[in-house]
Every structure is written in structure tokens, then in C-alpha cells.
Design an enzyme around this catalytic site. Structure first.
Site, PDB file in Angstrom:
ATOM      1  N   ARG A 173      10.265   9.084  -9.752  1.00  0.00           N
ATOM      2  CA  ARG A 173       9.711   9.250  -8.385  1.00  0.00           C
ATOM      3  C   ARG A 173       8.406  10.149  -8.315  1.00  0.00           C
ATOM      4  O   ARG A 173       7.670   9.935  -7.122  1.00  0.00           O
ATOM      5  CB  ARG A 173      10.915   9.768  -7.545  1.00  0.00           C
ATOM      6  CG  ARG A 173      10.416  10.086  -6.033  1.00  0.00           C
ATOM      7  CD  ARG A 173      11.908   9.952  -5.047  1.00  0.00           C
ATOM      8  NE  ARG A 173      13.062  10.719  -5.568  1.00  0.00           N
ATOM      9  CZ  ARG A 173      13.120  12.170  -5.563  1.00  0.00           C
ATOM     10  NH1 ARG A 173      12.297  12.904  -5.264  1.00  0.00           N
ATOM     11  NH2 ARG A 173      14.308  12.581  -6.233  1.00  0.00           N
ATOM     12  N   LYS A 218      -2.136  -7.053  -0.693  1.00  0.00           N
ATOM     13  CA  LYS A 218      -3.337  -7.913  -0.213  1.00  0.00           C
ATOM     14  C   LYS A 218      -4.035  -8.235  -1.364  1.00  0.00           C
ATOM     15  O   LYS A 218      -3.722  -8.861  -2.685  1.00  0.00           O
ATOM     16  CB  LYS A 218      -3.992  -7.283   0.769  1.00  0.00           C
ATOM     17  CG  LYS A 218      -3.074  -6.785   1.899  1.00  0.00           C
ATOM     18  CD  LYS A 218      -2.151  -7.908   2.667  1.00  0.00           C
ATOM     19  CE  LYS A 218      -0.974  -7.048   3.378  1.00  0.00           C
ATOM     20  NZ  LYS A 218      -1.558  -6.117   4.581  1.00  0.00           N
ATOM     21  N   TYR A 243      -4.493  -1.807  11.972  1.00  0.00           N
ATOM     22  CA  TYR A 243      -3.153  -2.691  11.713  1.00  0.00           C
ATOM     23  C   TYR A 243      -1.922  -2.449  12.451  1.00  0.00           C
ATOM     24  O   TYR A 243      -1.683  -1.217  12.565  1.00  0.00           O
ATOM     25  CB  TYR A 243      -2.961  -2.485  10.167  1.00  0.00           C
ATOM     26  CG  TYR A 243      -1.752  -3.018   9.573  1.00  0.00           C
ATOM     27  CD1 TYR A 243      -1.340  -4.602   9.446  1.00  0.00           C
ATOM     28  CD2 TYR A 243      -0.494  -2.341   9.074  1.00  0.00           C
ATOM     29  CE1 TYR A 243      -0.429  -4.950   9.128  1.00  0.00           C
ATOM     30  CE2 TYR A 243       0.869  -3.022   8.532  1.00  0.00           C
ATOM     31  CZ  TYR A 243       0.794  -4.332   8.545  1.00  0.00           C
ATOM     32  OH  TYR A 243       1.717  -4.950   8.075  1.00  0.00           O
ATOM     33  N   ASP A 276      -8.963   2.813   5.652  1.00  0.00           N
ATOM     34  CA  ASP A 276      -8.263   1.881   5.149  1.00  0.00           C
ATOM     35  C   ASP A 276      -9.387   0.810   4.369  1.00  0.00           C
ATOM     36  O   ASP A 276      -9.563  -0.046   5.255  1.00  0.00           O
ATOM     37  CB  ASP A 276      -7.089   1.461   6.199  1.00  0.00           C
ATOM     38  CG  ASP A 276      -6.376   0.234   5.564  1.00  0.00           C
ATOM     39  OD1 ASP A 276      -6.667  -0.444   4.770  1.00  0.00           O
ATOM     40  OD2 ASP A 276      -5.094   0.097   6.110  1.00  0.00           O
TER      41      ASP A 276
END
Ligand code: PLP
Length: 399
Positions: A62, A214, A115, A189
Site C-alpha cells: 500500500r 489516458k 474535468y 493536470d
């Protein structure tokens, strides 16, 4: 060859080699996918040292994992940052970062177009926890100046912005904000460009986030994200935003697939850009098209800034038809080769309707205020033969 960081090597070279030394893994040219949740300690002192951070090494996946570490080194190298953190999704990267860096009473200043889920997280999520979200038009320096306050802790934007392709001058905006208060963090971003086209950290930004779903992954077969920043910030996000607040941990198989995708990133981006330019040129001349939003068009209001800060104009296009919403629906339903789907950066050309899909997290009024029109169509130019994509769009537009 040695895979030590060396920014003198070309981008394509670093995309293939950075962060990985095959001689560490019996010569294997691809990194092993380390499927292990936990890592054994030699003794108690070593375990305690790894937990306290005094000793380097993995202890639980993790927090970190050897396969993930290769991707993180490669991404930091390509973005020209000090360190990176890979996450389970783009939203995992954005939320882990903002949960880590913001506290009640802080102001988060955001460009008006982001977004849909980023907007929703900020406006409908973070705000509930006492962070003050303020929107400005980041293409207008006076609007930013007017909205900066003593409480401003972080500014956030996308460029080109999803979905309407507004381009924000990274160097100018970060300089303006740092002149007001050098401790304000500037977060960008960079999903639409990837470091193959734009490196915000070299233009004054402090933090870059990605949806690796993406272009970085590039094949539409996974969900992932990443953050790149200075080593101290990344360590904070890893040990708090990732480990405790989101648990948005990336799976080692997805890391492997992204590393494979990045090997061809520059090649793919070149073709995405070429195809997008040809599609935008065709749409710009089409009698049924009202407006095309693509910074590679000479008549685009953002053409000059984009030419300065991007190496090419990217693979994303938006357009508005003369027939508005009804005409958009007709076009989308008629496409055959291009897929009607959200997401972007895949080999397939993807076309979608932001108002009812990716940006439906904004209310109708919010879309109006934030510049997302109801008739807007978004195209992610794929890697197919461009004449086939153009023929499909032409038949979709024909009466
Ligand atoms: C898709 C996207 C995100 C969210 O990423 P996920 O990987 O879907 O969580 C964030 N920002 C931009 C610009 C995006 O296109």
C-alpha cells in the site's frame, strides 16, 4: 546501458530506459511484476527502520512496490521532477494530493474548466470539509489576481482544459501566483499533453498530476494515475494521502502495462497530433461546423501560447455544430468507425458529449458558468489511418 537518470539523453531514450537496470533482474529487459503484498524483514530493527523511514526498502505494497518504483522513477524523469507517485486512478492521484496538502480554512483557487470528477470532488466534496473552493478564469491574469487571498494555499488547472480546450499560460500564471505568495503551490493536470508535449514543472509549476488511464497507458486497458513533484511533497502524499486517506494503490500488473505504454509514448503522441491536426483542419472548413477548438489551428485564440509551451498541439479536439445540441446527437449516433465513448488517448478514436457524459457532474447552471456548452462534442483522435477517421466524421455530418 545504465538506466541512471540522465536528462542529457533524449525523451524517447528515457521513455524506454529511465529507472530500470536490467542487470538488477538477471538481464530481463522488462521489469518483473512483483505480486507481493508484504516484504520480509531480516530482523526487528530493519522492520522498525523501514516503518520510520530511516531505512529505505519496501515493506507493504500500500506504500510502495518494486515494480511501481520503476514507473515512478521513469515518470519523474520524463516530467523533469524529483519524485513521483503512481496511483490506482487519476482521481486517486488528485484526491490523495489535495487531501494531503489542504486543511479547513485554506482556499483552493481553481480554473473555471476542469474535468468533471475533479470539479465534483472539489465543489461537492472538499468544500464540505471546510476547504474554500474559488474559481477564476485562468486565461485572465486580473481575475486570478483579484481572487488570491491570504488563505490561498494551492492553485489548480488543466491545460489544454478538458473539455473546451482553453489553454492556460503556465509560466505567466505560476509567476503571477508566486509573486503574490511564493508558498502557494501550483498544481497542473498534464493528462492532455503528457510530458512528451509539455513539462509544467520546467515552466514554474510545483506539482503535476496525470490520469495515466489516458495517453500514458495509451491502450485503454487500465485505470491509473500519477503525481510528480519534489521528493518531500511526494513522500507526504505517499505516507498520508495514499497510505491513510485514499488507499488508491496501483496494481503491479497495471504498472507493467503503463511502463510498456510509455515506451511508445512519443511515437504515439506524434501520430495523435498529426491526426488531430488533419481532423481539425477538415472540421474548420466544414459548412455545418460552427466552431472548432484546437490550438493547432492558426485562428484558435490560444494558438500562440500553445506554440510556446507545448511541443505539439495534442490529440484532443472540441467542436460546436451550427445545429447545436440536436445536431451533435445526430452526429454521435451516426459515427461508425469512431466509438461513442468517454476516456481519451486510446488507439481508437473516441467521441463523446461532455454535457451528458464526462461533465454531467456539473449542474446545468454550473456548466453555463464554467464555459461547458450543451452542444459541445469532444474528439480524442485515435491512431487509425486519418483518411478513415475523416471519412467517418464526414458521413456523420452529412444530412
Ligand atoms: C480522465 C481524467 C481524470 C481522471 O482520471 P481517472 O484515471 O479516470 O481517474 C483527471 N483529469 C483529466 C484531465 C482526465 O481526462
Amino acid at each position: 546501458m545504465s538506466a541512471d537518470r540522465d536528462t542529457k539523453l533524449g525523451f524517447a531514450t528515457r521513455s524506454v530506459h529511465a529507472g530500470y537496470n536490467s542487470s538488477d533482474f538477471e538481464g530481463a529487459l522488462n521489469p518483473p511484476i512483483v505480486m507481493s503484498s508484504t516484504f520480509a524483514f531480516d530482523n526487528v530493527a530493519q522492520g522498525a527502520g523501514r516503518f520510520s523511514g530511516e531505512e529505505s526498502g519496501h515493506f507493504y505494497s500500500r506504500i510502495s512496490n518494486p515494480t511501481q518504483a520503476v514507473l515512478e522513477t521513469r515518470l519523474a524523469d520524463l516530467e523533469e521532477g524529483e519524485a513521483a507517485l503512481a496511483t490506482a486512478s487519476g482521481m486517486g492521484a488528485i484526491t490523495a494530493t489535495l487531501w494531503t496538502l489542504l486543511a479547513p480554512g485554506d482556499q483552493l483557487l481553481v480554473d473555471k474548466t476542469v474535468y468533471g470528477c475533479t470539479f465534483s470532488f472539489m465543489q461537492h466534496g472538499l468544500q464540505k470539509f471546510g476547504v474554500n473552493i474559488c474559481f477564476a478564469d485562468f486565461t485572465d491574469p486580473e481575475d486570478i489576481q483579484a481572487k488570491l487571498t491570504e488563505q490561498t494555499k494551492l492553485i489548480y488547472f488543466e491545460t489544454p482544459a478538458n473539455p473546451n480546450m482553453r489553454v492556460i499560460d503556465i509560466a505567466a500564471v505560476t509567476a503571477l501566483v508566486k509573486a503574490y505568495n511564493p508558498t502557494i503551490k501550483c498544481m497542473v493536470d498534464n493528462t492532455y499533453c503528457t510530458p512528451a508535449l509539455q513539462r509544467p514543472l520546467t515552466l514554474g509549476a510545483d506539482i503535476v498530476v496525470h490520469s495515466a488511464t489516458k495517453y500514458l497507458g495509451g491502450h485503454g486497458d487500465l485505470i491509473a494515475g500519477a503525481v510528480v513533484a519534489d521528493a518531500e511533497t511526494i513522500e507526504q502524499i505517499r505516507m498520508y494521502g495514499l497510505k491513510d486517506m485514499t488507499g488508491a494503490v496501483i496494481a503491479p500488473l497495471n504498472v507493467f502495462l503503463i511502463l510498456r505504454g510509455i515506451k511508445t509514448l512519443q511515437l504515439r503522441m506524434e501520430r495523435h497530433c498529426q491526426n488531430a491536426q488533419a481532423i481539425a483542419d477538415m472540421l474548420d472548413q466544414h459548412p455545418d461546423v460552427d466552431q472548432v477548438f484546437y490550438p493547432g489551428l492558426k485562428n484558435d485564440p490560444w494558438h500562440l501560447i500553445a506554440s510556446q509551451q507545448m511541443d505539439d498541439f495534442g490529440g484532443m479536439i472540441a467542436l460546436e455544430l451550427k445545429g447545436g445540441y440536436e445536431a451533435a446527437v445526430k452526429l454521435l449516433n451516426k459515427l461508425k468507425l469512431a466509438k461513442l465513448a468517454v476516456s481519451l488517448g486510446d488507439a481508437e478514436t473516441l467521441v463523446q458529449h461532455p454535457a451528458s457524459m464526462t461533465h454531467s457532474t456539473y449542474t446545468l447552471e454550473e456548466r453555463g458558468e464554467h464555459g461547458i456548452t450543451e452542444g459541445l462534442v469532444r474528439i480524442s483522435a485515435g491512431l487509425e489511418a486519418v483518411e478513415d477517421i475523416i471519412a467517418d466524421l464526414e458521413q456523420g455530418l452529412a444530412d
